[in-house]
Design a protein around this motif. Structure first.
Motif, PDB file in Angstrom:
ATOM      1  N   GLU A 209       0.831  -1.207   0.000  1.00 34.14           N
ATOM      2  CA  GLU A 209       0.000   0.000   0.000  1.00 34.14           C
ATOM      3  C   GLU A 209       0.865   1.257   0.000  1.00 34.14           C
ATOM      4  O   GLU A 209       0.607   2.222  -0.728  1.00 34.14           O
ATOM      5  N   SER A 210       1.909   1.241   0.815  1.00 36.39           N
ATOM      6  CA  SER A 210       2.815   2.382   0.889  1.00 36.39           C
ATOM      7  C   SER A 210       3.527   2.607  -0.440  1.00 36.39           C
ATOM      8  O   SER A 210       3.685   3.746  -0.898  1.00 36.39           O
ATOM      9  N   ALA A 211       3.958   1.520  -1.095  1.00 38.17           N
ATOM     10  CA  ALA A 211       4.605   1.638  -2.403  1.00 38.17           C
ATOM     11  C   ALA A 211       3.657   2.233  -3.432  1.00 38.17           C
ATOM     12  O   ALA A 211       4.061   3.039  -4.284  1.00 38.17           O
ATOM     13  N   GLY A 212       2.378   1.857  -3.362  1.00 40.67           N
ATOM     14  CA  GLY A 212       1.401   2.421  -4.282  1.00 40.67           C
ATOM     15  C   GLY A 212       1.207   3.913  -4.089  1.00 40.67           C
ATOM     16  O   GLY A 212       1.122   4.676  -5.064  1.00 40.67           O
ATOM     17  N   LEU A 213       1.149   4.343  -2.832  1.00 38.82           N
ATOM     18  CA  LEU A 213       1.004   5.774  -2.554  1.00 38.82           C
ATOM     19  C   LEU A 213       2.215   6.557  -3.059  1.00 38.82           C
ATOM     20  O   LEU A 213       2.079   7.614  -3.676  1.00 38.82           O
ATOM     21  N   GLY A 215       4.328   5.657  -5.431  1.00 40.24           N
ATOM     22  CA  GLY A 215       4.365   5.625  -6.884  1.00 40.24           C
ATOM     23  C   GLY A 215       3.478   6.687  -7.503  1.00 40.24           C
ATOM     24  O   GLY A 215       3.855   7.323  -8.508  1.00 40.24           O
ATOM     25  N   LYS A 216       2.312   6.924  -6.934  1.00 39.15           N
ATOM     26  CA  LYS A 216       1.408   7.949  -7.463  1.00 39.15           C
ATOM     27  C   LYS A 216       1.996   9.347  -7.308  1.00 39.15           C
ATOM     28  O   LYS A 216       1.873  10.184  -8.206  1.00 39.15           O
ATOM     29  N   VAL A 217       2.655   9.585  -6.174  1.00 38.45           N
ATOM     30  CA  VAL A 217       3.266  10.898  -5.951  1.00 38.45           C
ATOM     31  C   VAL A 217       4.386  11.145  -6.954  1.00 38.45           C
ATOM     32  O   VAL A 217       4.490  12.231  -7.552  1.00 38.45           O
ATOM     33  N   ILE A 218       5.230  10.151  -7.165  1.00 33.57           N
ATOM     34  CA  ILE A 218       6.340  10.304  -8.100  1.00 33.57           C
ATOM     35  C   ILE A 218       5.828  10.486  -9.523  1.00 33.57           C
ATOM     36  O   ILE A 218       6.359  11.286 -10.296  1.00 33.57           O
ATOM     37  N   ALA A 219       4.791   9.743  -9.881  1.00 33.47           N
ATOM     38  CA  ALA A 219       4.229   9.861 -11.230  1.00 33.47           C
ATOM     39  C   ALA A 219       3.697  11.262 -11.489  1.00 33.47           C
ATOM     40  O   ALA A 219       3.739  11.754 -12.633  1.00 33.47           O
ATOM     41  N   ALA A 220       3.193  11.917 -10.443  1.00 33.29           N
ATOM     42  CA  ALA A 220       2.629  13.259 -10.606  1.00 33.29           C
ATOM     43  C   ALA A 220       3.674  14.369 -10.497  1.00 33.29           C
ATOM     44  O   ALA A 220       3.343  15.539 -10.732  1.00 33.29           O
ATOM     45  N   ASP A 221       4.919  14.017 -10.165  1.00 28.60           N
ATOM     46  CA  ASP A 221       5.961  15.030 -10.003  1.00 28.60           C
ATOM     47  C   ASP A 221       6.257  15.684 -11.347  1.00 28.60           C
ATOM     48  O   ASP A 221       6.495  15.017 -12.347  1.00 28.60           O
ATOM     49  N   GLU A 222       6.258  17.014 -11.365  1.00 28.60           N
ATOM     50  CA  GLU A 222       6.421  17.745 -12.623  1.00 28.60           C
ATOM     51  C   GLU A 222       7.874  17.842 -13.074  1.00 28.60           C
ATOM     52  O   GLU A 222       8.132  18.144 -14.247  1.00 28.60           O
ATOM     53  N   LEU A 223       8.819  17.619 -12.182  1.00 24.76           N
ATOM     54  CA  LEU A 223      10.217  17.670 -12.590  1.00 24.76           C
ATOM     55  C   LEU A 223      10.567  16.436 -13.423  1.00 24.76           C
ATOM     56  O   LEU A 223      10.155  15.321 -13.119  1.00 24.76           O
ATOM     57  N   ARG A 224      11.347  16.657 -14.458  1.00 21.37           N
ATOM     58  CA  ARG A 224      11.683  15.572 -15.381  1.00 21.37           C
ATOM     59  C   ARG A 224      12.538  14.503 -14.714  1.00 21.37           C
ATOM     60  O   ARG A 224      12.314  13.302 -14.898  1.00 21.37           O
ATOM     61  N   ARG A 239       6.941  -8.157  -6.869  1.00 21.88           N
ATOM     62  CA  ARG A 239       5.877  -7.462  -7.612  1.00 21.88           C
ATOM     63  C   ARG A 239       5.168  -6.401  -6.769  1.00 21.88           C
ATOM     64  O   ARG A 239       4.505  -5.514  -7.321  1.00 21.88           O
ATOM     65  N   GLY A 240       5.292  -6.482  -5.445  1.00 16.60           N
ATOM     66  CA  GLY A 240       4.695  -5.460  -4.601  1.00 16.60           C
ATOM     67  C   GLY A 240       5.287  -4.085  -4.821  1.00 16.60           C
ATOM     68  O   GLY A 240       4.680  -3.069  -4.456  1.00 16.60           O
ATOM     69  N   LEU A 241       6.484  -4.022  -5.414  1.00 21.80           N
ATOM     70  CA  LEU A 241       7.141  -2.741  -5.692  1.00 21.80           C
ATOM     71  C   LEU A 241       6.916  -2.265  -7.125  1.00 21.80           C
ATOM     72  O   LEU A 241       7.522  -1.284  -7.551  1.00 21.80           O
ATOM     73  N   THR A 242       6.034  -2.933  -7.861  1.00 21.69           N
ATOM     74  CA  THR A 242       5.769  -2.550  -9.245  1.00 21.69           C
ATOM     75  C   THR A 242       5.358  -1.090  -9.399  1.00 21.69           C
ATOM     76  O   THR A 242       5.739  -0.440 -10.391  1.00 21.69           O
ATOM     77  N   PRO A 243       4.575  -0.492  -8.468  1.00 17.49           N
ATOM     78  CA  PRO A 243       4.244   0.930  -8.621  1.00 17.49           C
ATOM     79  C   PRO A 243       5.476   1.833  -8.698  1.00 17.49           C
ATOM     80  O   PRO A 243       5.391   2.946  -9.214  1.00 17.49           O
ATOM     81  N   LEU A 244       6.623   1.346  -8.206  1.00 15.22           N
ATOM     82  CA  LEU A 244       7.862   2.115  -8.254  1.00 15.22           C
ATOM     83  C   LEU A 244       8.747   1.666  -9.409  1.00 15.22           C
ATOM     84  O   LEU A 244       9.229   2.478 -10.190  1.00 15.22           O
ATOM     85  N   THR A 245       8.971   0.369  -9.515  1.00 18.29           N
ATOM     86  CA  THR A 245       9.884  -0.147 -10.541  1.00 18.29           C
ATOM     87  C   THR A 245       9.341   0.037 -11.953  1.00 18.29           C
ATOM     88  O   THR A 245      10.108   0.065 -12.910  1.00 18.29           O
ATOM     89  N   SER A 246       8.026   0.156 -12.107  1.00 21.22           N
ATOM     90  CA  SER A 246       7.449   0.363 -13.439  1.00 21.22           C
ATOM     91  C   SER A 246       7.597   1.805 -13.901  1.00 21.22           C
ATOM     92  O   SER A 246       7.430   2.095 -15.090  1.00 21.22           O
ATOM     93  N   ARG A 247       7.929   2.702 -12.973  1.00 17.34           N
ATOM     94  CA  ARG A 247       8.014   4.119 -13.301  1.00 17.34           C
ATOM     95  C   ARG A 247       9.445   4.650 -13.301  1.00 17.34           C
ATOM     96  O   ARG A 247       9.683   5.772 -13.726  1.00 17.34           O
ATOM     97  N   MET A 248      10.394   3.845 -12.801  1.00 13.76           N
ATOM     98  CA  MET A 248      11.752   4.345 -12.631  1.00 13.76           C
ATOM     99  C   MET A 248      12.769   3.314 -13.092  1.00 13.76           C
ATOM    100  O   MET A 248      12.472   2.111 -13.158  1.00 13.76           O
ATOM    101  N   ASN A 249      13.955   3.778 -13.411  1.00 16.89           N
ATOM    102  CA  ASN A 249      15.040   2.889 -13.819  1.00 16.89           C
ATOM    103  C   ASN A 249      15.664   2.245 -12.590  1.00 16.89           C
ATOM    104  O   ASN A 249      15.842   2.894 -11.554  1.00 16.89           O
ATOM    105  N   VAL A 250      16.028   0.980 -12.729  1.00 15.07           N
ATOM    106  CA  VAL A 250      16.630   0.233 -11.625  1.00 15.07           C
ATOM    107  C   VAL A 250      18.125   0.076 -11.891  1.00 15.07           C
ATOM    108  O   VAL A 250      18.596   0.296 -13.009  1.00 15.07           O
ATOM    109  N   PRO A 251      18.905  -0.298 -10.882  1.00 15.10           N
ATOM    110  CA  PRO A 251      20.358  -0.458 -11.081  1.00 15.10           C
ATOM    111  C   PRO A 251      20.684  -1.485 -12.158  1.00 15.10           C
ATOM    112  O   PRO A 251      20.040  -2.532 -12.259  1.00 15.10           O
TER     113      PRO A 251
END
Length: 301
Positions: A209-213, A215-224, A239-251
Motif C-alpha cells: 500500500e505504501s509503495a502504491g502511494l 508511486g502515485k506521488v512520483i508519477a505526478a511530479d512535474e520535474l523531469r 511485484r509489490g514494488l511494481t508501482p515504483l519499478t514500473s516508473r523508474m530505472n533500476v540499477p
C-alpha cells in the motif's frame, strides 16, 4: 527427476510473475529470493555430474539461460564514470545504532553528493547533523528519514506514504529539490513498512500500500528527473514494488546485498531514477546498523 527439476526451475524463473500472490503473497515471497535460485542450479549441476546424466545436463541449459537473462547483467563490470554523474548513498542507519557519529563519518568518507538515511531516532539525529554538517551543508529531515546534500535543497516537504490502518504518528517519506549543475532534481527518501515471513506466507500488505502511494506521488511530479532512495523492505523483483519499478530505472550493475549486515542475503536498500541511469551499485563497510550502506553512481540524461 533432475531434468524435471531443472525444467521446473527454469519455468519459475521465466514466469515468476504468473505465480499467484494469493494466498499469503507467495509470488512476492518467491521473487524476494529469486537470485538465490542460482544455488539450486549449482546443486543440480553437481548432482547431474555425479549421476553422469546427459539429459539432466542438457536440461540445465534452460534455468541457466533464464537466470542469466534476469541477473546476468548485474555481474558486468562498472562503467567508466562520467563528468555529469552524481554519487549517492542510501543507508538505513538503524534505530538501535550505538555509534551514529562513526556511521556518519563512514558515509561521508565515501564522498557522495547525497546521503539518504532512515530510522533517524530523535536521540541520534543531532549527532548526524553535527557530524555531517562540515561536509554536507544542506539537509532535509521529515519524521525518521533524512537527506544530506553537497548541493542546495529547496521545496522540502513530507510525503504521506502511511498505510490507512496505521493510526499512530508515522512519517517516513520526504521530497526535496536538489539544485546541481543548473538542473533541478526531485529527490525522494522513503522507508516502506516492514514485511514478515509467517506460516501463512509473506505479510506485505502495508508495504504494498505504501509503495502504491509513493508511486502515485512520483508519477505526478512535474520535474523531469527524479531519484528515489530508501529502504523498501524487499528486493526489486518483488511485484509489490511494481508501482515504483514500473516508473523508474533500476540499477544495471551489482547485487549489493544489504540485509542483514551480519550475513547479507538480499538488497532491500534501493536507488531508483527517472530520466537518469543508476550505474553500478555496491555496498560500503558495515556501520553500527543491521543494514549495510549502498552507494551508486547516477548518470543524468
Amino acid at each position: 527427476m533432475l531434468a524435471a527439476t531443472a525444467v521446473l526451475t527454469a519455468i519459475l524463473l521465466a514466469f515468476h510473475r504468473t505465480v499467484p500472490n494469493s494466498p499469503g503473497h507467495l509470488g512476492s515471497l518467491l521473487e524476494s529470493f529469486l537470485p538465490w535460485s542460482g544455488l539450486v542450479i549449482m546443486l543440480l549441476l553437481v548432482l547431474s555430474l555425479l549421476r553422469r546424466s546427459l539429459l539432466a545436463l542438457a536440461a540445465l541449459v534452460l534455468p541457466v539461460a533464464a537466470w542469466a537473462c534476469l541477473f546476468g547483467g548485474l555481474l558486468l563490470p562498472e562503467a567508466e564514470p562520467g563528468a555529469h554523474d552524481l554519487v549517492v548513498v542510501q543507508h538505513n542507519a538503524g534505530d538501535e545504532n550505538t555509534d551514529p557519529a562513526g556511521t556518519a563519518r563512514s558515509l561521508a568518507d565515501a564522498e557522495p553528493d547525497l546521503i539518504a538515511l532512515e530510522e533517524l531516532v530523535p536521540a541520534a539525529l543531532p549527532v548526524y547533523e553535527k557530524t555531517l554538517a562540515p561536509y554536507y551543508p544542506y539537509r532535509a529531515v521529515a519524521g525518521t528519514v533524512g537527506l544530506w546534500s553537497k548541493h542546495p535543497l529547496t521545496d522540502v516537504d513530507t510525503v504521506d506514504i502511511k498505510p490507512a490502518e496505521i493510526t499512530e504518528p508515522w512519517s517516513r517519506g520526504l521530497r526535496a529539490v536538489v539544485h546541481v549543475r543548473h538542473r533541478e532534481i526531485a529527490v525522494y527518501v522513503a522507508h516502506l513498512p516492514s514485511v514478515r515471513i509467517r506460516s501463512t506466507g509473506l505479510a506485505s500488505s502495508w508495504r504494498d500500500e505504501s509503495a502504491g502511494l509513493l508511486g502515485k506521488v512520483i508519477a505526478a511530479d512535474e520535474l523531469r528527473t527524479a531519484l528515489l532512495l530508501g529502504d523498501f523492505n524487499s528486493t526489486l523483483d518483488d511485484r509489490g514494488l511494481t508501482p515504483l519499478t514500473s516508473r523508474m530505472n533500476v540499477p544495471r550493475r551489482g547485487f549489493a546485498f544489504s540485509f542483514p549486515a551480519a550475513f547479507p542475503v538480499a538488497r532491500i536498500d534501493q536507488v531508483l531514477a527517472r530520466s537518469a541511469t543508476v550505474g553500478h551499485l555496491r555496498t560500503l563497510p558495515a556501520t553500527g546498523s543491521d543494514h549495510l550502506p549502498v552507494i551508486a553512481r547516477i548518470t543524468l540524461d
